[in-house]
Every structure is written in C-alpha cells, then in structure tokens.
Design a protein around this motif. Structure first.
Motif, PDB file in Angstrom:
ATOM      1  N   ASN A 371       0.825  -1.204   0.000  1.00  0.00           N
ATOM      2  CA  ASN A 371       0.000   0.000   0.000  1.00  0.00           C
ATOM      3  C   ASN A 371       0.865   1.263   0.000  1.00  0.00           C
ATOM      4  O   ASN A 371       0.575   2.237  -0.712  1.00  0.00           O
ATOM      5  CB  ASN A 371      -0.925  -0.010   1.211  1.00  0.00           C
ATOM      6  CG  ASN A 371      -1.859   1.177   1.228  1.00  0.00           C
ATOM      7  OD1 ASN A 371      -1.644   2.149   1.945  1.00  0.00           O
ATOM      8  ND2 ASN A 371      -2.912   1.110   0.426  1.00  0.00           N
ATOM      9  N   GLN A 374       2.529   1.664  -3.432  1.00  0.00           N
ATOM     10  CA  GLN A 374       1.569   2.034  -4.469  1.00  0.00           C
ATOM     11  C   GLN A 374       1.405   3.547  -4.569  1.00  0.00           C
ATOM     12  O   GLN A 374       1.233   4.101  -5.662  1.00  0.00           O
ATOM     13  CB  GLN A 374       0.216   1.381  -4.183  1.00  0.00           C
ATOM     14  CG  GLN A 374      -0.835   1.634  -5.252  1.00  0.00           C
ATOM     15  CD  GLN A 374      -2.197   1.111  -4.844  1.00  0.00           C
ATOM     16  OE1 GLN A 374      -2.480   0.924  -3.654  1.00  0.00           O
ATOM     17  NE2 GLN A 374      -3.049   0.845  -5.814  1.00  0.00           N
ATOM     18  N   HIS A 404      -7.683  -5.663  -0.507  1.00  0.00           N
ATOM     19  CA  HIS A 404      -7.468  -4.371  -1.171  1.00  0.00           C
ATOM     20  C   HIS A 404      -7.184  -4.493  -2.668  1.00  0.00           C
ATOM     21  O   HIS A 404      -7.408  -3.524  -3.404  1.00  0.00           O
ATOM     22  CB  HIS A 404      -6.294  -3.643  -0.504  1.00  0.00           C
ATOM     23  CG  HIS A 404      -6.460  -3.433   0.961  1.00  0.00           C
ATOM     24  ND1 HIS A 404      -7.237  -2.410   1.482  1.00  0.00           N
ATOM     25  CD2 HIS A 404      -5.969  -4.119   2.033  1.00  0.00           C
ATOM     26  CE1 HIS A 404      -7.205  -2.469   2.800  1.00  0.00           C
ATOM     27  NE2 HIS A 404      -6.444  -3.490   3.169  1.00  0.00           N
ATOM     28  N   TYR A 405      -6.677  -5.659  -3.125  1.00  0.00           N
ATOM     29  CA  TYR A 405      -6.250  -5.786  -4.516  1.00  0.00           C
ATOM     30  C   TYR A 405      -6.828  -7.057  -5.127  1.00  0.00           C
ATOM     31  O   TYR A 405      -7.072  -8.047  -4.416  1.00  0.00           O
ATOM     32  CB  TYR A 405      -4.718  -5.839  -4.606  1.00  0.00           C
ATOM     33  CG  TYR A 405      -4.043  -4.697  -3.878  1.00  0.00           C
ATOM     34  CD1 TYR A 405      -4.108  -3.397  -4.375  1.00  0.00           C
ATOM     35  CD2 TYR A 405      -3.349  -4.927  -2.689  1.00  0.00           C
ATOM     36  CE1 TYR A 405      -3.497  -2.351  -3.695  1.00  0.00           C
ATOM     37  CE2 TYR A 405      -2.729  -3.885  -2.009  1.00  0.00           C
ATOM     38  CZ  TYR A 405      -2.814  -2.593  -2.524  1.00  0.00           C
ATOM     39  OH  TYR A 405      -2.207  -1.569  -1.845  1.00  0.00           O
TER      40      TYR A 405
END
Length: 534
Positions: A371, A374, A404-405
């Motif tokens: 995160n 990113q 999250h992905y």
C-alpha cells in the motif's frame, strides 16, 4: 426386423429379440441371433465394443500423427519424428527440412536445424536496443544460445570511430557510405563464423543489430542468408509517439558516441544523425526479397504488431513474445510465502496453513508495504495485481492483500513437486536416501525427484513460462507470493542469471524483492516490510 416365410433361415445381418412370430422356422442361425441379442449378452457386448473402437482409434492416430517430443533434461526441443510402415514393421525416421536456396524462394517454415538470424530495422532511438535486450533475455531463458552483433559497437571497437559526427551518416558522404557497407559485411562475417564454430547439439540465434533502413541493405542481408542456408527474420521498430521519442533521445546521449560531450551539443548532433537516416529510410514491404521476406513490425513498442511469414516454432515464439512486450514503468514485488509450521520443521513441499506468529505478522506487514509503495507510483503501474499459489499457506499469506487488490491464484506458482519425498523432513531424506541427495547436489538443475509427479528445475522453468509472459504483458504492478523454486526462476529470468546458476540463488524469508524492469535491464531492491515506516 424382417418377416421370414416358413422354412427360411435368418440372414446373418438379421437380429431379433424376444419370441419369433408364429409360423417362422427357428433355424439354428436364428437361435444364435436370438442368443447374441439377449439382454444379458447385450450388457457385456456394449462396453466391449466401445473399448475395441477406442483402441482402434488410438492405434490409427498414433500411426498417422506427427509428434514433437521435448527433452525435459535438455535445453531445446528434439527434432521431429514420424512412424513409417515397412513390410509390417515400423521404424523411427528423422525428418530433415531444408530451406530452398533459390533467388525467388518463398520463406519456408523455420526448421530447428537452421541457423536463425534476427536483423533489426529502424531509425535511431526507436527502441531497437531495448527490443534486442528483451529478445536476448527471453530466448536464453527458453534454452537458446544468443549472441548480439552490433555494427555501432564494431565501428567504435575496430575502426576507432567513437564519437563520429552526424555527417558520417549522411547519404551524400560517399566515403562514409563505403565504410558503413564494409562494416556491415565484416559484422556479417563475424556472425556466420560464430555459427560455424558452434558445438554439436547447440541451437544458436544471432541478432544483427543495426539500422538496416534501406531496401538495398536488407537485400544484401537476405542474399547472404540464402548463401548460408539461414533463416532471416527482420524485426522493425517504428515509433511515432513524441513523448517516447524525446525520452529515447535523452537516453541515447549516454552511449559511447556522446558520453564526453556537452549534452546540448550532443543532442543537436544526434538529431542531425536521425535526419540523415530519415532521408533514406524505407520501411519493410511485402514485395522485398521477391515476396519471401519474413518480418515483425512493432509500432510504439507493442501498441500494434504486424507479422509476416513467421511460421515455425521459433519465429512464432518470437512474434508471440513481442506482442506482449511494452515499456510502461511498473514494479514486480517477489516474496516467499509467510512462515508456517512445515517450514519451521523442514518439511519438503510446505503447504500447511498453521502459521507461526512471525508468519501472521508478515502477512499484515506485506499488505501495508504494498500500500505504501503504491502511493509512489503513477500511470497504469499504480494499479496492483496479486498472484499467488494455491496452497493453504499461500492463501494465509495474501489474507490481507486480497482485501485491497485483485487476487489470482494458480498452481503454476506452487513449489517444485518432491515426488515420493513430498511431505518428508529434509533431514530424514538425507538419512534414508543419501544416494538421491548426492545425485541432486551433483546436478541440481536437471535432477528430478523420483516418484509420481516428481519435478526438476528444468520442469519448473517450463511450467512458469506462462507467468513470464503474463509479467511481461502486465501494465499493472504485480505482487507475486510463491515458493522458493518458482521465485528463483522468475528472478533469474528478469536478471539474466544463467540457468545453471539458478538453483543456487539464495532468498530470505519475510523479504520483498522489488524488480524494476527498464531499458538498461532490471534493477533490484530488497525490502524488509517490518522496518518500513508507514
């Protein structure tokens, strides 16, 4: 059914079931037909007939099919074989293919026995050198020996013409043109001498790296290829994207021709060189080499790809690979699965979902790390895809990431299969099977674990090829959670590590290996997610 008059016997093809109508003579032949069609016999005859039909079909296919056998213990495919009938017996006959050396030939399918020459085409700063690096990396990975023959490097090395000014490349400079033609001939001679010096059983590919922007130059290359019975494939790189061009122009100033010059003076001279080439540039056309030219055109590095006469195993592999290549900046984060009890206990083929406390913490730290990284990215590379194996330990490792992905799990990323040793303690294997341990240590690349589904590193290299193509294709950044053998293969591919050295690469648990592919290779940074400040 057929009505029979009294006294007539049933024909051979007549099948009856149940009692015959009155008045029909029950001859022995009819009785046999009734017996054969009874429900009890039909229950046995049906599966037997089906089995016989399947065996006949398999036998027919085996006698009439072509087979490409892959030698799993070697780097390259075996030649084609076929089965030939001779007076009731069969034998294996090796098929040899030869390319016609006619001046009016149409390009034939490439044979594995032919030398292959890839000749680059394109104006300066159109990405040819980058394409050459990509091809070298991929072709070496799939088992070919590759050598690049660069005309510019020959000019700087042998003719002491480093830093040649732009007028050297002008079509109005007759002396410069003569020198450039002589250099092309000399580099071609080196190229074909390299082919002739090859060892037995080696499959080599030569890349002729030059602009080759005119029909006359390409005609010369094609003529020499026919004389040498080589397969010639042109790869033309065309770039019309001004942003990409400006970036490439700046990168060109780092080569040996301009490294000691003022950047602005160097850029001005280089642009004059580009204009000199543009004045005579001719793109590849289908009618070249009497219609037999084989080529791949790359437009804006993968936005559009045109292929012609790319038949045969190797040309089609090259075309497929280049269709997926691109220059978009992105990150590839490689990591081993989080620590579990199997890993702690030295079990071969760690699959258990019973995580250690350190493993559970790493799963959380990994998600936080990705995160934070990113947020530093821009463009398509800012989007993230997670790839993982299908074992329970992989699912536990990506537990927080998948919230999250997008996540894609595939068995391709699972650990090298240990065959009969799968699930055994490594120390126990050393004690009970010292001969197998010694064999593996002697040739770790080719050693295949005994037993059902046992694998070698060569098998894993072949297994992960679709993942390699997917990583080349992806514009998104990718997080890959995998096992040691797979991580070694992926890392070795991007870093250009020789396959013989691949099984000895060392990686630590709970570390992230960040790969940044670029025009000059792949940079590597190692991160400890537990130490990153969020």
């Amino acid at each position: 059914r057929r009505a029979l008059s009294p006294g007539r016997a049933a024909p051979r093809w007549c099948l009856a079931s149940g009692p015959l109508p009155s008045g029909i003579h029950q001859s022995p032949r009819v009785g046999a037909a009734m017996a054969l069609t009874s429900p009890r016999w039909a229950a046995v005859a049906a599966p037997l007939s089906l089995a016989a039909a399947l065996l006949a079909f398999v036998f027919w296919r085996r006698r009439r099919s072509w087979w490409l056998q892959l030698d799993r213990g070697r780097k390259s495919p075996r030649p084609f074989y076929r089965v030939v009938e001779e007076e009731g017996s069969s034998k294996a006959e090796l098929l040899h293919e030869e390319m016609a050396a006619s001046a009016t030939h149409i390009a034939a399918a490439h044979s594995l026995e032919q030398p292959v020459v890839i000749a680059m085409v394109g104006l300066p700063a159109r990405g040819k050198s980058y394409v050459v690096k990509l091809l070298c990396r991929y072709l070496r990975w799939i088992g070919f020996e590759v050598q690049v023959f660069n005309v510019g490097a020959y000019r700087r090395r042998h003719l002491q013409l480093a830093g040649a000014q732009s007028n050297f490349f002008s079509s109005s400079n007759s002396q410069g043109m003569r020198i450039r033609e002589e250099m092309a001939e000399a580099v071609q001679q080196e190229l074909y001498d390299w082919f002739r010096d090859r060892g037995e059983g080696k499959h080599r590919i030569a890349i002729f790296d030059a602009t080759n922007t005119t029909r006359d130059r390409r005609r010369m290359l094609a003529r020499r290829a026919r004389q040498e019975h080589a397969f010639l494939l042109f790869v033309e790189s065309i770039c019309t994207d001004e942003e990409i061009l400006q970036r490439n122009y700046r990168l060109k100033l780092q080569n040996d021709d301009y490294k000691d010059m003022d950047p602005e003076v160097a850029l001005s001279d280089f642009m004059a060189r580009v204009k000199a080439y543009e004045a005579v540039y001719e793109t590849i056309e289908d009618d070249e080499d009497d219609g037999g030219v084989a080529y791949i055109k790359l437009i804006n590095v993968g936005q559009k790809v045109i292929t012609r006469l790319c038949t045969g195993y190797l040309p089609s592999q090259i075309a497929f690979y280049l269709q997926n290549a691109h220059i978009q900046p992105r990150k590839i984060w490689l990591t081993l699965y989080a620590e579990n009890r199997d890993h702690q206990n030295g079990i071969l083929g760690s699959e258990s979902a019973t995580m250690t406390e350190a493993g559970r913490q790493y799963s959380l730290d990994l998600a936080k790390f990705v995160n934070s990284k990113q947020e530093e990215l821009e463009g398509p590379g800012r989007d993230v895809l997670v790839l993982a194996g299908t074992h329970m330990v992989d699912a536990e490792t990506v537990l927080h990431l998948k919230a999250h992905y997008p996540l894609y799990q595939t068995p391709v990323l699972n650990e090298l299969r240990g065959g009969m040793f799968h699930g055994m303690n490594r120390e126990e294997i050393k004690k009970l099977y010292p001969e197998e341990v010694a064999k593996r240590e002697a040739d770790k690349l080719n050693y295949r674990y005994p037993g059902t589904n046992g694998e070698s590193y060569v098998d894993v290299i072949e297994r992960v090829r679709p993942i390699i193509i997917e990583l080349e294709r992806q514009r998104r950044s990718v997080v890959m959670v995998c096992h040691l053998a797979v991580l070694r293969c992926i890392f070795a591919y991007f870093r250009g590590v020789a396959t013989e050295e691949l099984p000895r690469l060392q990686f630590d648990m709970h570390r992230v290996y960040e790969l940044s592919p670029g025009p000059f290779g792949t940079e590597v940074h190692v991160h400890d997610p537990s130490e990153v400040q969020y």
